[in-house]
Design a protein around this motif. Structure first.
Motif, mmCIF file in Angstrom:
data_model
loop_
_atom_site.group_PDB
_atom_site.id
_atom_site.type_symbol
_atom_site.label_atom_id
_atom_site.label_comp_id
_atom_site.label_asym_id
_atom_site.label_seq_id
_atom_site.Cartn_x
_atom_site.Cartn_y
_atom_site.Cartn_z
ATOM 1 N N VAL A 181 -1.374 9.062 -4.097
ATOM 2 C CA VAL A 181 -0.123 9.769 -3.824
ATOM 3 C C VAL A 181 -0.220 11.175 -4.405
ATOM 4 O O VAL A 181 -0.526 11.341 -5.595
ATOM 5 C CB VAL A 181 1.092 9.031 -4.429
ATOM 6 C CG1 VAL A 181 2.389 9.739 -4.050
ATOM 7 C CG2 VAL A 181 1.121 7.578 -3.974
ATOM 8 N N SER A 182 0.026 12.190 -3.582
ATOM 9 C CA SER A 182 -0.038 13.581 -4.036
ATOM 10 C C SER A 182 1.238 13.956 -4.783
ATOM 11 O O SER A 182 2.251 13.246 -4.710
ATOM 12 C CB SER A 182 -0.221 14.510 -2.832
ATOM 13 O OG SER A 182 1.005 14.644 -2.129
ATOM 14 N N ALA A 184 3.319 16.039 -3.928
ATOM 15 C CA ALA A 184 4.369 16.247 -2.929
ATOM 16 C C ALA A 184 4.818 14.949 -2.277
ATOM 17 O O ALA A 184 5.712 14.957 -1.435
ATOM 18 C CB ALA A 184 3.882 17.223 -1.854
ATOM 19 N N GLY A 185 4.189 13.828 -2.661
ATOM 20 C CA GLY A 185 4.580 12.539 -2.109
ATOM 21 C C GLY A 185 3.780 12.089 -0.908
ATOM 22 O O GLY A 185 4.048 11.028 -0.342
ATOM 23 N N GLU A 186 2.770 12.880 -0.486
ATOM 24 C CA GLU A 186 1.912 12.452 0.622
ATOM 25 C C GLU A 186 1.054 11.285 0.165
ATOM 26 O O GLU A 186 0.597 11.246 -0.983
ATOM 27 C CB GLU A 186 1.026 13.610 1.072
ATOM 28 C CG GLU A 186 0.208 13.310 2.320
ATOM 29 C CD GLU A 186 -0.631 14.488 2.774
ATOM 30 O OE1 GLU A 186 -1.401 14.319 3.729
ATOM 31 O OE2 GLU A 186 -0.510 15.580 2.159
ATOM 32 N N ARG A 187 0.809 10.344 1.063
ATOM 33 C CA ARG A 187 0.127 9.111 0.690
ATOM 34 C C ARG A 187 -1.127 8.923 1.545
ATOM 35 O O ARG A 187 -1.104 9.182 2.750
ATOM 36 C CB ARG A 187 1.065 7.908 0.868
ATOM 37 C CG ARG A 187 2.391 8.075 0.162
ATOM 38 C CD ARG A 187 3.371 6.998 0.562
ATOM 39 N NE ARG A 187 3.041 5.725 -0.045
ATOM 40 C CZ ARG A 187 3.386 5.362 -1.281
ATOM 41 N NH1 ARG A 187 4.099 6.189 -2.026
ATOM 42 N NH2 ARG A 187 3.061 4.192 -1.768
ATOM 43 N N ARG A 188 -2.212 8.477 0.918
ATOM 44 C CA ARG A 188 -3.454 8.173 1.619
ATOM 45 C C ARG A 188 -3.978 6.815 1.138
ATOM 46 O O ARG A 188 -4.047 6.555 -0.069
ATOM 47 C CB ARG A 188 -4.525 9.232 1.344
ATOM 48 C CG ARG A 188 -4.187 10.625 1.865
ATOM 49 C CD ARG A 188 -4.419 10.751 3.349
ATOM 50 N NE ARG A 188 -4.080 12.092 3.819
ATOM 51 C CZ ARG A 188 -4.918 13.131 3.805
ATOM 52 N NH1 ARG A 188 -6.147 12.976 3.318
ATOM 53 N NH2 ARG A 188 -4.537 14.298 4.272
ATOM 54 N N TRP A 217 -8.948 13.944 -1.267
ATOM 55 C CA TRP A 217 -8.362 14.827 -2.278
ATOM 56 C C TRP A 217 -9.197 14.843 -3.556
ATOM 57 O O TRP A 217 -9.775 13.823 -3.953
ATOM 58 C CB TRP A 217 -6.955 14.371 -2.638
ATOM 59 C CG TRP A 217 -5.990 14.390 -1.508
ATOM 60 C CD1 TRP A 217 -6.007 15.184 -0.410
ATOM 61 C CD2 TRP A 217 -4.834 13.546 -1.372
ATOM 62 N NE1 TRP A 217 -4.945 14.905 0.406
ATOM 63 C CE2 TRP A 217 -4.200 13.908 -0.159
ATOM 64 C CE3 TRP A 217 -4.272 12.543 -2.145
ATOM 65 C CZ2 TRP A 217 -3.040 13.280 0.294
ATOM 66 C CZ3 TRP A 217 -3.115 11.923 -1.704
ATOM 67 C CH2 TRP A 217 -2.513 12.295 -0.495
ATOM 68 N N ASP A 223 -1.306 12.807 -7.862
ATOM 69 C CA ASP A 223 -0.327 12.550 -8.920
ATOM 70 C C ASP A 223 -0.526 11.170 -9.520
ATOM 71 O O ASP A 223 -0.541 11.013 -10.739
ATOM 72 C CB ASP A 223 1.093 12.666 -8.363
ATOM 73 C CG ASP A 223 2.154 12.411 -9.425
ATOM 74 O OD1 ASP A 223 2.357 13.306 -10.273
ATOM 75 O OD2 ASP A 223 2.763 11.321 -9.400
#
Length: 240
Positions: A181-182, A184-188, A217, A223
């Motif tokens: 989870v980045s 900014a809340g982006e998820r992979r 990433w 994060d």
């Protein structure tokens, strides 16, 4: 595979290219098949490399049909899956490694599995590559749900981040994913696996689960990581 579950479909499941009925059937099979579960752990690095590679432009089609973008490469893999299904698992893994090279323009799947500098020696350990990667680093401890413990070892790669997970205190049957989870809340999704009914790191089945995978990433762009079930429950959170 709808009429019966084939053990060789573990490769297709790891790459996420099974159709939904077959995926559901094979997930149920994993809960009762330790051999396929072990193989899925071994293939998770290949699947993670495929999932973590961002599109790098068009690549040459080896059938002579001109250039193909990454989406078309995935489509080509889907069409070939049916023909390859009854081939030996080793042949499928070689094909998956070739797909990584094709999409990434030269990134080898072995890099994601064994490390760029030989940190995780393949073939010279009594442990699997995921456990070797975890033991070779300094784990980041996670905060778990009731009874769940674990941690992550992160390794910076030229293509992103390699993550090795240790997980204890889980019982199945479950399907789980390790998710980056980045800020900014982006998820992979980094990798996925099945937990059999007997579980891992619990009475009667004390051995932890070790899995690993990759994400595009760098660690500075992450994060935290989450271990989540496909049902939406968070089992473990590891802050970076």
């Amino acid at each position: 595979m709808t009429s019966r579950v084939e053990h060789t479909d573990v490769g297709a499941y790891a790459l996420g290219i099974l159709e939904e009925p077959d995926r559901t059937a094979f997930a149920a099979h994993l809960a009762t098949c330790p051999a396929c579960t072990a193989e899925l752990q071994e293939l998770s690095g290949v699947a993670g490399a495929l999932a973590g590679i961002a599109p790098l432009g068009n690549e040459r089609d080896d059938t002579g049909g001109g250039d193909r973008g990454p989406a078309e490469v995935v489509s080509l893999l889907r069409r070939r899956k049916a023909a390859d299904r009854r081939a030996r698992r080793g042949t499928f893994v070689i094909g998956a490694a070739a797909a990584v090279t094709l999409v990434a323009g030269g990134i080898a799947a072995g890099t994601a599995i064994s490390g760029e500098s030989g940190t995780v020696p393949v073939g010279h350990s009594a442990h699997g590559p995921a456990e070797d990667a975890y033991r070779s680093g300094t784990p980041l401890a996670g905060t778990g749900a009731s009874g769940v413990t674990g941690g992550l070892v992160l390794e910076t790669k030229g293509w992103g981040t390699h993550a090795a997970l240790e997980l204890k205190g889980v019982k199945g049957p479950l399907e789980c994913e390790l998710i980056a989870v980045s800020p900014a809340g982006e998820r992979r999704v980094v990798t996925g696996w099945a937990v059999p009914e007997k579980g891992y790191g619990v009475p009667g089945s004390p051995e932890p689960l070790y899995v690993h995978g990759g994400v595009a990433w760098e660690p500075a762009g992450i994060d935290h990581f989450e271990v989540r079930t496909t049902g939406g429950d968070t089992l473990l959170t590891v802050m970076v």
